[in-house]
Design an enzyme around this catalytic site. Structure first.
Site, PDB file in Angstrom:
ATOM      1  N   ASP A 131      37.196  47.125  26.320  1.00 33.51           N
ATOM      2  CA  ASP A 131      37.690  45.567  26.186  1.00 33.51           C
ATOM      3  C   ASP A 131      36.406  44.839  25.894  1.00 33.51           C
ATOM      4  OD1 ASP A 131      36.755  46.128  28.630  1.00 33.51           O
ATOM      5  OD2 ASP A 131      38.556  45.329  29.759  1.00 33.51           O
ATOM      6  N   HIS A 150      45.492  45.704  36.740  1.00 30.81           N
ATOM      7  CA  HIS A 150      45.171  45.751  35.209  1.00 30.81           C
ATOM      8  C   HIS A 150      43.979  46.971  34.958  1.00 30.81           C
ATOM      9  CE1 HIS A 150      41.546  42.770  35.683  1.00 30.81           C
ATOM     10  NE2 HIS A 150      41.214  43.779  35.375  1.00 30.81           N
ATOM     11  N   GLU A 157      46.800  43.031  31.367  1.00 35.96           N
ATOM     12  CA  GLU A 157      47.103  42.476  32.545  1.00 35.96           C
ATOM     13  C   GLU A 157      48.693  42.501  32.691  1.00 35.96           C
ATOM     14  OE1 GLU A 157      45.191  40.774  34.465  1.00 35.96           O
ATOM     15  OE2 GLU A 157      43.918  39.379  33.644  1.00 35.96           O
ATOM     16  N   ASN A 187      44.860  43.235  40.355  1.00 41.71           N
ATOM     17  CA  ASN A 187      46.300  42.992  40.251  1.00 41.71           C
ATOM     18  C   ASN A 187      46.942  44.082  39.395  1.00 41.71           C
ATOM     19  OD1 ASN A 187      45.161  42.670  37.721  1.00 41.71           O
ATOM     20  ND2 ASN A 187      45.817  40.671  37.199  1.00 41.71           N
TER      21      ASN A 187
END
Ligand code: GLP
Length: 236
Positions: free
Chosen positions: A67, A130, A135, A128
């Protein structure tokens, strides 16, 4: 899924680095998927250390980044491309043309296909759940695309930007792209990852925690240090 619970953070790091080295030593022309983030920094330092010790040849490997932020100028110190330069390219003596970075307008999926696919994918995990920048809400069939970062992820990454604003968008390989890789090694260290790891172990294919999708992969190894593993109990 295989779970490796290590005795220490250092051991978890060493196990992950050894997985890459074993792959590269047995297949010098391996295609490796690389994650960024604080978790991976000591793994890359360990790779560089062992490379010097054992003279491992990385010159025939190719690396795909997972990413990148959108909107940062080339060479921005907080960009993932610069991170990869600092932690991997320079210490391992790689050439620039051995590394691909996703970008807006590029056809990353085509480049991935032309490479023959990723042999070993390294992953970290967000607090979280991801993976890459997929996400919560990312679907299992998602491909490389522009994504909007959650406020919690921007906050978690603020320390990399000092006083500057963390970008609101990024480009990330998708879940389907990650699931197509031939083997996946996810390293989680520290208590801040304990809740996400507990969720990964207890829940299946949960869009609210994209790392849960990895459990359907045939060659998925989860490497945990004692703190990331502190909310699970595999000994019953
Ligand atoms: C980052 C990256 C991920 C990384 C995750 C965890 O922002 N996009 O590739 O695995 O979030 O980061 P860290 O290792 O710093 O906790």
């Amino acid at each position: 899924m295989r779970i490796i619970q290590s005795e220490s953070t250092a051991e978890a790091i060493r196990i992950t680095a050894e997985a890459v080295l074993e792959r590269v030593q047995s297949h010098p022309n391996s295609v490796i998927g690389v994650a960024t983030g604080r978790t991976m920094e000591p793994v890359y330092a360990e790779l560089a250390r062992i490379k010097r010790e054992r003279a491992v040849d990385f010159s025939k490997c190719f690396f795909f980044m997972l990413d990148e932020y959108v909107g940062l100028p080339a060479g921005h110190p907080s960009s993932f491309r610069e991170y990869v330069h600092r932690h991997l390219e320079a210490p391992l003596g790689l050439r620039r043309d051995q590394i691909a970075c996703p970008s807006i307008g590029g056809d990353y999926e085509q480049t991935l296909k032309e490479s023959g696919g990723i042999d070993l994918q390294l992953l970290g995990i967000g607090q979280n759940g991801h993976i890459g920048f997929n996400e919560p809400g990312s679907t299992k069939d998602s491909r490389t695309r522009k994504v909007v970062l959650t406020e919690s992820t921007r906050k978690a990454n603020q320390s990399q930007f000092h006083d500057e604003e963390v970008p609101r968008e990024a480009v990330s390989m998708g879940i389907a792209s990650i699931l197509e890789t031939k083997s996946i090694w996810l390293l989680a260290t520290g208590t801040s990852k304990a809740d996400a790891i507990k969720h990964v172990l207890n829940v299946h294919d949960d869009p609210k925690c994209p790392a849960t999708y990895l459990k359907s992969h045939a060659h998925f190894t989860l490497v945990l240090d004692p703190w990331a593993a502190s909310k699970i109990n595999l000994k019953i």
